[in-house]
Scaffold this motif. Structure first.
Motif, short mmCIF file in Angstrom:
data_model
loop_
_atom_site.label_atom_id
_atom_site.label_comp_id
_atom_site.label_asym_id
_atom_site.label_seq_id
_atom_site.Cartn_x
_atom_site.Cartn_y
_atom_site.Cartn_z
N GLU A 1 0.84 -1.21 0.00
CA GLU A 1 0.00 0.00 0.00
C GLU A 1 0.87 1.25 0.00
N TRP A 2 1.96 1.24 0.75
CA TRP A 2 2.87 2.40 0.78
C TRP A 2 3.48 2.64 -0.58
N GLN A 3 3.81 1.57 -1.30
CA GLN A 3 4.36 1.72 -2.65
C GLN A 3 3.32 2.35 -3.57
N ARG A 4 2.07 1.92 -3.44
CA ARG A 4 1.00 2.48 -4.28
C ARG A 4 0.85 3.98 -4.04
N LEU A 5 0.85 4.39 -2.76
CA LEU A 5 0.73 5.81 -2.44
C LEU A 5 1.92 6.61 -2.96
N SER A 6 3.10 6.04 -2.85
CA SER A 6 4.29 6.72 -3.35
C SER A 6 4.20 6.93 -4.86
N ASP A 7 3.74 5.92 -5.57
CA ASP A 7 3.57 6.05 -7.02
C ASP A 7 2.55 7.15 -7.33
N GLU A 8 1.48 7.20 -6.56
CA GLU A 8 0.42 8.19 -6.78
C GLU A 8 0.94 9.62 -6.62
N TYR A 9 1.87 9.82 -5.67
CA TYR A 9 2.40 11.15 -5.40
C TYR A 9 3.79 11.37 -6.04
N ASN A 10 4.13 10.50 -6.98
CA ASN A 10 5.40 10.62 -7.71
C ASN A 10 6.60 10.67 -6.76
N ALA A 11 6.58 9.80 -5.78
CA ALA A 11 7.66 9.73 -4.80
C ALA A 11 8.48 8.46 -4.99
N ASP A 12 9.72 8.52 -4.53
CA ASP A 12 10.59 7.35 -4.52
C ASP A 12 10.42 6.64 -3.19
N PHE A 13 9.99 5.38 -3.20
CA PHE A 13 9.74 4.62 -1.97
C PHE A 13 10.90 3.68 -1.70
N THR A 14 11.45 3.74 -0.48
CA THR A 14 12.59 2.92 -0.10
C THR A 14 12.36 2.27 1.25
N ILE A 15 12.69 0.98 1.35
CA ILE A 15 12.68 0.27 2.64
C ILE A 15 14.12 0.21 3.13
N GLU A 16 14.40 0.88 4.23
CA GLU A 16 15.75 0.95 4.76
C GLU A 16 15.90 -0.01 5.95
N PRO A 17 16.76 -1.02 5.88
CA PRO A 17 16.97 -1.92 7.03
C PRO A 17 17.71 -1.18 8.14
N ALA A 18 17.28 -1.43 9.37
CA ALA A 18 17.91 -0.76 10.52
C ALA A 18 19.32 -1.29 10.77
N ASN A 19 19.49 -2.61 10.62
CA ASN A 19 20.80 -3.24 10.85
C ASN A 19 21.41 -2.83 12.19
N GLY A 20 20.57 -2.85 13.22
CA GLY A 20 21.06 -2.55 14.56
C GLY A 20 21.11 -1.08 14.91
N ARG A 21 20.82 -0.20 13.95
CA ARG A 21 20.84 1.23 14.22
C ARG A 21 19.50 1.70 14.78
N LYS A 22 19.53 2.81 15.51
CA LYS A 22 18.29 3.45 15.94
C LYS A 22 17.60 4.05 14.72
N VAL A 23 16.28 4.24 14.84
CA VAL A 23 15.52 4.83 13.74
C VAL A 23 16.09 6.18 13.35
N ALA A 24 16.40 7.02 14.35
CA ALA A 24 16.95 8.35 14.06
C ALA A 24 18.26 8.26 13.28
N GLU A 25 19.08 7.28 13.60
CA GLU A 25 20.35 7.10 12.89
C GLU A 25 20.11 6.78 11.42
N VAL A 26 19.14 5.91 11.15
CA VAL A 26 18.84 5.55 9.77
C VAL A 26 18.36 6.77 9.00
N ILE A 27 17.46 7.54 9.61
CA ILE A 27 16.92 8.72 8.94
C ILE A 27 18.04 9.71 8.62
N VAL A 28 18.92 9.93 9.59
CA VAL A 28 20.02 10.86 9.38
C VAL A 28 20.96 10.36 8.29
N ASP A 29 21.28 9.08 8.29
CA ASP A 29 22.17 8.52 7.27
C ASP A 29 21.59 8.72 5.87
#
Length: 204
Positions: free
Chosen positions: A49-77
């Motif tokens: 569903e998130w991919q569908r919404l991203s396509d609708e709004y012309n956005a690039d949708f990415t699933i980022e694995p945490a790999n042991g990092r905090k959410v904030a760390e992933v967002i910042v990276d």
């Protein structure tokens, strides 16, 4: 860019408006934790569903694995890698105590990166209030027996249906609501003493 909770469309609309005002690309990001995380199943079910919404709004949708990092760390990276200056996140579902002891995600982001604006949007992570008073959802399973389904909170039995169980706060029995997906459709069954007594899936 988004840290992506279930209230997807509300956040993606806000991000789209900001991206257009800056004449910038829109990136939609969800942070994927390990299979032990209590939100893992629900996030997996929502990816389509998130991919569908991203396509609708012309956005690039990415699933980022945490790999042991905090959410904030992933967002910042990701923000540094893609030179993102505007970040839209859902309001933290943590309790006040958790925010005091672990820190709010927005605060953690601002400590780790300069020259960004963080936009916080209120979202709903649990079931809507109209469903009544239920505990936070936990991973659970159903097995089918004729026209009834039996709830399991341990390991998944053979042929089980995976979902999220929201226990009624006002009972000691395994009663409440069971939420799962049938294709793209959200299906919710009422659980009474560990059993769903009606057919919860639509006809094929």
């Amino acid at each position: 860019m988004f840290f992506f909770p279930p209230d997807a469309e509300r956040l993606i609309r806000r991000g789209s408006t900001i991206a257009k005002s800056f004449n910038a690309p829109l990136h939609v990001i969800t942070v994927e934790n390990s299979r032990e995380d209590e939100d893992y199943l629900e996030n997996q079910q929502n990816h389509e569903e998130w991919q569908r919404l991203s396509d609708e709004y012309n956005a690039d949708f990415t699933i980022e694995p945490a790999n042991g990092r905090k959410v904030a760390e992933v967002i910042v990276d990701v923000a540094k890698e893609r030179e993102i200056t505007q970040i839209v996140i859902g309001k933290s579902a943590r309790s006040k105590w958790q925010e005091l002891t672990k820190g709010a995600i927005a605060t953690e982001i601002l400590k780790r990166i300069d020259f960004v604006d963080v936009h916080i949007v209120s979202v709903q992570r649990e079931l809507p209030p109209s469903f009544g008073d239920y505990q936070k959802g936990v991973r659970a399973y159903l097995t089918k027996d004729n026209e009834t389904y039996t709830l399991h909170l341990g390991n998944c039995p053979e042929g089980c249906i995976e979902g999220i169980f929201f226990k009624d706060m006002h009972t000691d029995f395994e009663s409440g609501l069971f939420k799962t997906f049938h294709g793209k459709e959200i299906v919710i069954g009422r659980v009474i003493n560990g059993t769903v007594r009606e057919k919860i899936f639509p006809k094929e």
